[in-house]
Motif scaffolding. Structure first.
Motif, PDB file in Angstrom:
ATOM      1  N   GLY A  36     -10.958 -27.527   9.390  1.00 42.02           N
ATOM      2  CA  GLY A  36     -11.921 -26.976  10.188  1.00 42.02           C
ATOM      3  C   GLY A  36     -12.748 -28.592  10.503  1.00 42.02           C
ATOM      4  O   GLY A  36     -12.306 -29.108  11.523  1.00 42.02           O
ATOM      5  N   THR A  66     -11.602 -31.307  13.417  1.00 45.24           N
ATOM      6  CA  THR A  66     -12.088 -31.537  14.516  1.00 45.24           C
ATOM      7  C   THR A  66     -12.621 -32.816  14.660  1.00 45.24           C
ATOM      8  O   THR A  66     -12.631 -33.730  15.438  1.00 45.24           O
ATOM      9  CB  THR A  66     -13.331 -30.466  15.002  1.00 45.24           C
ATOM     10  N   GLN A  73     -14.233 -22.670   7.281  1.00 47.67           N
ATOM     11  CA  GLN A  73     -13.433 -23.738   7.778  1.00 47.67           C
ATOM     12  C   GLN A  73     -12.124 -23.550   8.379  1.00 47.67           C
ATOM     13  O   GLN A  73     -11.153 -24.455   8.079  1.00 47.67           O
ATOM     14  CB  GLN A  73     -13.366 -24.860   6.427  1.00 47.67           C
ATOM     15  N   GLU A  74     -11.987 -22.589   9.299  1.00 49.47           N
ATOM     16  CA  GLU A  74     -10.766 -22.310   9.844  1.00 49.47           C
ATOM     17  C   GLU A  74     -11.185 -22.756  11.153  1.00 49.47           C
ATOM     18  O   GLU A  74     -11.735 -22.460  11.795  1.00 49.47           O
ATOM     19  CB  GLU A  74     -10.305 -20.729   9.914  1.00 49.47           C
ATOM     20  N   VAL A  75     -10.208 -23.686  11.712  1.00 45.64           N
ATOM     21  CA  VAL A  75     -10.106 -23.998  13.359  1.00 45.64           C
ATOM     22  C   VAL A  75      -8.687 -23.973  13.677  1.00 45.64           C
ATOM     23  O   VAL A  75      -7.486 -24.357  13.002  1.00 45.64           O
ATOM     24  CB  VAL A  75     -10.699 -25.170  13.924  1.00 45.64           C
ATOM     25  N   ASP A  76      -8.408 -23.524  15.086  1.00 49.20           N
ATOM     26  CA  ASP A  76      -6.981 -23.802  15.375  1.00 49.20           C
ATOM     27  C   ASP A  76      -6.980 -24.970  16.059  1.00 49.20           C
ATOM     28  O   ASP A  76      -7.055 -25.247  17.045  1.00 49.20           O
ATOM     29  CB  ASP A  76      -6.760 -22.493  16.615  1.00 49.20           C
ATOM     30  N   GLN A 123      -5.025 -26.422   6.041  1.00 51.05           N
ATOM     31  CA  GLN A 123      -5.632 -25.378   6.817  1.00 51.05           C
ATOM     32  C   GLN A 123      -5.802 -24.074   5.818  1.00 51.05           C
ATOM     33  O   GLN A 123      -5.434 -24.164   4.532  1.00 51.05           O
ATOM     34  CB  GLN A 123      -4.473 -24.953   7.918  1.00 51.05           C
ATOM     35  N   GLY A 176      -6.491 -16.766  11.593  1.00 48.22           N
ATOM     36  CA  GLY A 176      -7.039 -15.900  12.642  1.00 48.22           C
ATOM     37  C   GLY A 176      -8.177 -14.885  12.509  1.00 48.22           C
ATOM     38  O   GLY A 176      -8.620 -14.285  13.455  1.00 48.22           O
ATOM     39  N   ARG A 177      -8.720 -14.989  11.392  1.00 45.57           N
ATOM     40  CA  ARG A 177      -9.691 -14.451  10.954  1.00 45.57           C
ATOM     41  C   ARG A 177     -11.214 -15.119  10.993  1.00 45.57           C
ATOM     42  O   ARG A 177     -12.122 -14.521  10.558  1.00 45.57           O
ATOM     43  CB  ARG A 177      -9.716 -13.579   9.751  1.00 45.57           C
ATOM     44  N   ASP A 178     -11.133 -16.197  11.535  1.00 49.81           N
ATOM     45  CA  ASP A 178     -12.365 -17.157  11.625  1.00 49.81           C
ATOM     46  C   ASP A 178     -13.054 -17.310  10.235  1.00 49.81           C
ATOM     47  O   ASP A 178     -14.196 -17.109   9.888  1.00 49.81           O
ATOM     48  CB  ASP A 178     -13.451 -16.530  12.558  1.00 49.81           C
TER      49      ASP A 178
END
Ligand SMILES: Cc1ncc(C[n+]2csc(CCOP(=O)(O)OP(=O)(O)O)c2C)c(N)n1
Ligand SMILES: [Mg+2]
Lengths: 161, 540
Positions: free
Chosen positions: B73, B77, B111-114, B99, B106-108
């Motif tokens: 997250g 970034t 602290q998830e970012v692609d 991660q 994929g579920r947002d």
């Protein structure tokens, strides 16, 4: 002028994203792009058609080659390639126009994939030029929907990339 | 059985990793926990971007990938600028990010970012690991990709459940990536053509860049230019490849370069570009030059050849190997008259002089004096802005390094990079040159400097403005706006708060002794040099 680039890539998640992302970032224009797995299920072939102005093709080829997931890149010789595209087109028809559409299909070698009292769905696999021609000939009949695959291509003869 | 995080650490050790720059958070905790149990050293930074810059400074001195490791997250970034900087400067780096759980991707969730997706345009390669059994192979591949061919950053994104997955790891001895086979040796016929062109040339010129540092080809450069009698110009990334006073070194090219270097570029009859992109900042009219002269381009990245410059003879491969191949042909140019003319012009270039009593430090004089007092092999880490241009133009390099970000031009690079340098070569004299704007982009890392107990000297060009932008606004826009650094702290007091002594000077008369005091002080030091904000980079 356009050029056809054939790219063999690892068949993995995220690879297509890297390729299309590269085109976007480097401001290369994709006219058509088609992907499918090859005889080796770990390898996909991507056929990309680009506008060939401004030495673009050379840079496209080099930048694609830099992607780790890209196994091979080849710009096909336009005179020696077999390129085909599939179109599925749905036209609105009446009892009056149905026969005209059927005739057109026969002349162009297209198939009738589906038919209803008010519409016909046609399919043709051919060179992109002839697919364009087919589509334009159908226009007077009021097209309801068009789906085209983008071109896939291989080089003529026994050579492979 | 061990978990994925332990396999990760074992894999890093097998790649020779001695230090990781990082910042922890929930999703990277298993890896941090595993690291703590090894003898890999860990440096806690104060913001993730600087973990990237430290890894960059480390990598540039060690000639092998630097490693940074942050959480998912916001950690990931924040690291992006560090990754992009390394990419644009072709610095080998392996970045590891935690991660969220792989089954929640994929579920947002929190602290998830692609991050692999976000970094795609400016990273050499990336992995999202979905099975811990892949970790040993992925790490081996990542180091291989980062450190070969055109070097660059590689990202490994590892979901926390994969770090915790129990496995019996199998560590591969070698890598085989069918889509990645960088060329090493230059094509023999092309090399022969280049050698023949050199021998036929009367005005040959070598234009060298950061690629020669990456390839560790400094000695080959010296052998070739001396034996084949070819004068040398450098890009900003190539500063320091030859000592300033080497008779064949004409200095830096470009808008901020030396008159002699630019003259040579505009009058050569054989331009050999080696390990340089010769991008927009270095060469403003590549078409014009290419239309007039024969150009040879030696580079490890085929995509660079023909991108900015149309090239008569391209040679792709490891530049060190290519230069060796060239040397073996014993080319020798008919260049004595040309060299004599250029050397005379170089000598006639005016040296920056002191202007005592003006109440402002003359930047060019400051840089010259600093360079003269530095150790022969000192490492200078230079930020971005006017301070960078003054340092590039006027600081005489001897046998040290000039580390700056020529590609992305990221403000705040210098201090974190210097800390990376210090972890690599603790005994090297290391000096930061920065502006008062860039200082405020890295000042949180003074804490890291203190925690490391290391010795970095900081020279700040203190002009109260974002100088380079201020200068551009004066020359090309309606005037300065939004570049006044009002509100800046008392920098001496700020340094003191970190236990770092400082001194502020405002006259050329103080420069010489202030630099001496700084360099002889034990431990870190901040020298604040008041410079008139109206001083521009075109003045000497
Ligand atoms: C992260 C970042 N933001 C903005 C810029 C644009 N920029 C380039 S030079 C500069 C001014 C730098 O000011 P300072 O650090 O005080 O150095 P000076 O030019 O005054 O020597 C700015 C804002 C940049 N290069 N990097
Ligand atoms: Mg400033």
């Amino acid at each position: 002028m356009t050029q056809t680039i054939s790219v063999l890539v690892e068949n993995r998640a995220g690879v297509l994203n890297r390729i299309t992302g590269l085109f976007a970032r480097r401001a290369f224009n994709i006219e058509s792009l088609a992907v499918g797995v090859t005889d080796d299920k770990n390898i996909s072939r991507i056929t990309i058609i680009v506008d060939s102005g401004n030495n673009v093709v050379e840079q496209v080829e080099k930048q694609l080659n830099k992607l780790v997931d890209v196994i091979k890149v080849r710009t096909l010789d336009e005179k020696k390639l077999i390129g085909r595209e599939l179109i599925i087109v749905k036209v609105s028809t009446s009892t009056k126009t149905r026969q005209d559409v059927a005739n057109l299909c026969q002349i162009m070698g297209a198939k009738i994939a589906d038919i209803s009292s008010t519409s016909m769905t046609l399919e043709l696999s051919d060179t992109p030029d002839r697919v364009d021609l087919f589509e334009s000939l159908l226009r007077p009949f009021s097209i309801l929907e068009v789906a085209r695959t983008g071109v896939i291509a291989v080089q003529k003869g026994s050579g492979k990339i | 059985m061990i978990n994925g995080a332990q396999a990760l650490m074992e894999s890093l050790k097998r790649e020779g990793v001695e230090r990781v720059f990082g910042y922890a958070g929930a999703t990277i905790c298993p890896a941090v926990d595993a690291l703590a149990a090894t003898d890999i050293a860990y440096t806690l930074v104060r913001t993730e971007q600087n973990a990237g810059h430290m890894a960059s400074g480390y990598a540039r001195m060690m000639g092998k990938p630097g490693v940074c490791m942050v959480t998912s997250g916001p950690g990931a970034t924040n690291l992006i600028t560090g990754i992009a900087t390394a990419y644009m400067d072709s610095i080998p780096m392996v970045a590891i990010t935690g991660q969220v759980q792989s089954y929640l991707l994929g579920r947002d969730i929190f602290q998830e970012v692609d991050i692999t997706g976000a970094c795609a345009p400016f990273i050499k390669h990336s992995y999202l690991v979905k099975d811990a059994n892949d970790i040993p192979r992925v790490v081996k591949e990542a180091f291989h990709i980062a450190s070969t061919g055109r070097q660059g950053p590689v990202l490994i994104d590892i979901p926390i459940d994969i770090q915790q997955q129990m496995i019996d790891p199998v560590y591969p001895d070698s890598v085989d990536i069918r889509g990645y086979k960088p060329s090493v040796k230059g094509n023999d016929n092309q090399i022969k053509r280049v050698a023949a062109s050199i021998s036929a040339a009367q005005k040959p010129l070598l234009c060298v860049g950061g690629g020669l540092f990456s390839a560790k080809a400094q000695e080959e450069l010296i052998t070739l230019c001396e034996s084949a009698r070819i004068p040398v110009v450098t890009t900003m990334m190539g500063l320091g490849l030859l000592p300033r006073n080497h008779p064949l070194n004409l200095g830096m090219i470009g808008a901020f370069g030396t008159p002699t270097a630019n003259r040579a570029l505009n009058t050569t009859d054989l331009l050999i570009i080696a390990g340089a992109r010769a991008a927009d900042r270095a060469v403003t009219s590549p078409k014009e030059i290419a239309s007039r002269t024969k150009t040879v381009h030696l580079d490890v990245d085929p995509a660079e050849i023909g991108k900015n410059f149309s090239t008569t003879v391209p040679v792709v491969g490891d530049v060190k190997v290519i230069l060796d191949q060239l040397i073996s042909h014993h080319p020798k140019a008919q260049s004595e008259a040309w060299i004599a003319d250029l050397q005379a012009r170089r000598q006639a270039e005016t040296q920056p002089a002191a202007a005592p009593g003006a109440g402002s430090v003359t930047p060019s004089y400051l840089m010259r004096t600093l360079g003269e007092q530095l150790d022969d092999d000192a490492c200078v880490c230079v930020d971005v802005g006017q301070n960078q241009i003054w340092a590039a133009k006027h600081l005489p390099m001897k046998h040290g390094r000039f580390l700056t970000t020529g590609g992305l031009g990221t403000m705040g690079y210098s201090l974190p990079a210097s800390l990376g340098v210090k972890t690599a070569v603790p005994d090297r004299q290391t000096v930061v040159v920065c502006g008062d704007g860039s200082f405020q982009m890295f000042e949180n890392e003074l804490a890291t400097l203190k925690a490391m107990g290391t010795d970095v000297k900081i020279v700040m060009v203190h002009n109260g403005v974002l100088g380079l932008v201020h200068q551009i606004q004066y020359s090309s826009y309606s005037g300065p706006f939004g570049v006044d650094l009002t509100g800046s702290p008392d920098f001496e007091k700020l340094a003191e708060a970190y236990g770092i002594p400082g001194k502020r000077i405002s006259d050329d008369g103080q420069v010489d002794s202030a630099i001496h005091d700084m360099l002889t002080a034990s431990g870190p030091y901040l020298l604040i040099c008041d410079v008139d904000p109206m001083t521009t980079t075109s003045m000497t």
